[in-house]
Design an enzyme around this catalytic site. Structure first.
Site, short mmCIF file in Angstrom:
data_model
loop_
_atom_site.label_atom_id
_atom_site.label_comp_id
_atom_site.label_asym_id
_atom_site.label_seq_id
_atom_site.Cartn_x
_atom_site.Cartn_y
_atom_site.Cartn_z
N HIS A 39 0.84 -1.21 0.00
CA HIS A 39 0.00 0.00 0.00
C HIS A 39 0.87 1.26 0.00
O HIS A 39 0.58 2.24 -0.70
CB HIS A 39 -0.87 0.06 1.25
CG HIS A 39 -1.84 -1.08 1.41
ND1 HIS A 39 -1.72 -2.02 2.40
CD2 HIS A 39 -2.95 -1.41 0.71
CE1 HIS A 39 -2.73 -2.89 2.30
NE2 HIS A 39 -3.48 -2.55 1.29
N GLN A 63 -17.94 -6.20 -1.09
CA GLN A 63 -17.04 -7.03 -1.87
C GLN A 63 -16.61 -8.31 -1.15
O GLN A 63 -15.77 -9.05 -1.62
CB GLN A 63 -15.83 -6.24 -2.37
CG GLN A 63 -14.81 -5.87 -1.33
CD GLN A 63 -13.78 -4.92 -1.90
OE1 GLN A 63 -14.08 -3.78 -2.25
NE2 GLN A 63 -12.54 -5.38 -2.03
N GLY A 149 -2.67 -1.67 -7.22
CA GLY A 149 -1.57 -2.62 -7.28
C GLY A 149 -1.82 -3.72 -8.31
O GLY A 149 -2.94 -4.19 -8.47
N GLN A 155 -8.57 -7.08 -10.63
CA GLN A 155 -9.24 -5.87 -10.12
C GLN A 155 -8.76 -4.64 -10.89
O GLN A 155 -9.57 -3.77 -11.27
CB GLN A 155 -8.94 -5.72 -8.64
CG GLN A 155 -9.31 -4.37 -8.05
CD GLN A 155 -9.11 -4.34 -6.56
OE1 GLN A 155 -9.95 -4.83 -5.81
NE2 GLN A 155 -8.00 -3.78 -6.10
N ILE A 178 4.61 -5.62 -4.46
CA ILE A 178 5.72 -5.60 -3.49
C ILE A 178 5.69 -6.92 -2.72
O ILE A 178 4.61 -7.38 -2.31
CB ILE A 178 5.59 -4.41 -2.52
CG1 ILE A 178 5.47 -3.09 -3.29
CG2 ILE A 178 6.75 -4.37 -1.54
CD1 ILE A 178 6.65 -2.71 -4.14
N SER A 188 -2.70 -7.84 3.26
CA SER A 188 -3.24 -7.67 4.62
C SER A 188 -3.61 -9.03 5.19
O SER A 188 -3.56 -9.23 6.41
CB SER A 188 -4.46 -6.76 4.58
OG SER A 188 -4.16 -5.57 3.89
N ARG A 189 -3.99 -9.95 4.34
CA ARG A 189 -4.41 -11.28 4.80
C ARG A 189 -3.25 -12.09 5.36
O ARG A 189 -3.48 -13.05 6.09
CB ARG A 189 -5.08 -12.05 3.66
CG ARG A 189 -6.47 -11.54 3.35
CD ARG A 189 -7.29 -12.59 2.62
NE ARG A 189 -8.69 -12.21 2.60
CZ ARG A 189 -9.23 -11.34 1.74
NH1 ARG A 189 -8.47 -10.77 0.85
NH2 ARG A 189 -10.51 -11.06 1.80
P1 AMP Z 1 -6.49 -3.80 -0.31
O1 AMP Z 1 -6.30 -3.00 0.92
O2 AMP Z 1 -6.06 -5.23 -0.18
O3 AMP Z 1 -7.85 -3.63 -0.91
O4 AMP Z 1 -5.49 -3.20 -1.39
C1 AMP Z 1 -5.51 -1.83 -1.70
C2 AMP Z 1 -4.60 -1.59 -2.87
O5 AMP Z 1 -3.27 -2.00 -2.55
C3 AMP Z 1 -5.01 -2.38 -4.12
O6 AMP Z 1 -4.82 -1.58 -5.26
C4 AMP Z 1 -4.04 -3.53 -4.11
O7 AMP Z 1 -3.79 -4.08 -5.38
C5 AMP Z 1 -2.79 -2.86 -3.56
N1 AMP Z 1 -1.87 -3.85 -3.01
C6 AMP Z 1 -2.16 -4.82 -2.11
N2 AMP Z 1 -1.07 -5.58 -1.89
C7 AMP Z 1 -0.09 -5.09 -2.68
C8 AMP Z 1 1.27 -5.46 -2.91
N3 AMP Z 1 1.83 -6.49 -2.29
N4 AMP Z 1 2.00 -4.73 -3.78
C9 AMP Z 1 1.42 -3.67 -4.44
N5 AMP Z 1 0.16 -3.27 -4.26
C10 AMP Z 1 -0.60 -3.98 -3.40
#
Ligand code: AMP
Length: 280
Positions: A39, A63, A149, A155, A178, A188-189
């Site tokens: 993030h 979602q 990401g 997505q 990343i 986050s999981r």
């Molecule tokens: P989320 O909080 O999981 O909904 O993710 C929010 C944003 O962070 C989304 O655009 C994800 O694709 C991006 N994201 C989550 N994990 C990563 C990662 N490891 N590297 C880059 N972007 C990420």
């Protein structure tokens, strides 16, 4: 300095109105919180590109196709604000559910085609939830740029499609995945994995990298997939939702690689669903 936190749409709009009047560009980074370096890399990309940066934190109930998943989703708002401190974002928008879905809310956005496969096939309703909340966040923030990401590659393609289809004047920018040092894609999981499961988790990315190398040497998915799945299951994963090669734009299923192709995987480890994808 910790960025100001806004919890209401009215508060958000009061701030963005001033920025727009000064002809400042606005970048938005939509997240569900429990922020990690993935993030933060999006927030940094936004900081480098835009005059003003808004990070949104909203655990979007629409979602989640599984109520337990929603219930267990990590929520670490104070830590999140602290992590964003060094990046210098201008605003953290943490709307309550009523700011996104007020009483009487009746609209669902569906992106056809791209959402039939991969996570769309195994998580019914998930992409409708994404496709409904994302344009709301775009319009609420009136951002010029949005940062997503590649970790959630399907997505990213869905968001690009809906922004184009709905004529939302925003540029969607995809940022690289990343990873932890051992190759596990940050998520986050990952916080939900026990220490024992965490050790097993990188096998998913390892197997995908080996598949990529074999595909580049001319192997087919038909030949590679049975062994690859067996290795993932042998390492301790309980189920594999998909392990597939697809085109990077249309996400059409492939047997042999071609320019832009990517390997996509989703698999369950001790009750936690991990997803990943890599370019071939
Ligand atoms: P989320 O909080 O999981 O909904 O993710 C929010 C944003 O962070 C989304 O655009 C994800 O694709 C991006 N994201 C989550 N994990 C990563 C990662 N490891 N590297 C880059 N972007 C990420």
């Amino acid at each position: 300095m910790i960025a100001p936190i806004e919890q209401t749409l009215a508060g958000l709009r009061a701030r963005t109105a001033l920025w727009r009047r000064a002809y400042e560009t606005i970048g938005v980074v939509p997240t569900m919180g429990a922020l990690h370096q993935g993030h933060l890399s999006l927030a940094r990309a936004a900081r480098a590109r835009c005059d003003r940066v808004i990070v949104t934190i909203f655990v979007n109930p629409k979602q989640f196709n599984n109520p337990d998943d929603l219930e267990n989703y990590p929520r670490t708002e104070e830590d999140d604000a602290r992590k964003l401190e060094s990046i210098g974002v201008d605003l953290i928008y943490v709307p309550g559910p009523d700011q996104i879905y007020p009483d009487g809310f009746a609209t669902t956005v569906t992106v056809a085609g791209l959402t039939d496969m991969l996570c769309g096939a195994t998580r019914p309703g998930h992409f409708d939830g994404v496709a409904t909340v994302v344009p709301k966040l775009f319009l609420q923030t009136s951002a010029d740029f949005a940062f997503f990401g590649e970790k959630d590659y399907q997505q990213l393609q869905v968001v690009r499609r809906l922004a184009a289809d709905l004529d939302i004047p925003i540029e969607v920018i995809g940022c690289p995945t990343i990873r932890e040092e051992d190759g596990l894609a940050m998520s986050s999981r990952n916080l939900l994995l026990s220490d024992r499961s965490r050790i097993k988790a990188p096998v998913l990315a390892e197997v995908m990298e080996e598949m990529r190398d074999a595909l580049l040497s001319g192997a087919t998915m038909g030949a590679l997939t049975p062994d690859a799945k067996a290795r993932i299951l042998h390492a301790g994963f309980s189920d594999i939702d998909y392990l597939e090669l697809r085109g990077g734009e249309d996400l059409q299923l492939l047997n042999q690689t071609k320019p832009g192709a990517r390997i996509f995987a989703a698999a369950w480890l001790a009750g936690v669903r991990l997803i990943d994808n890599i370019a071939v």
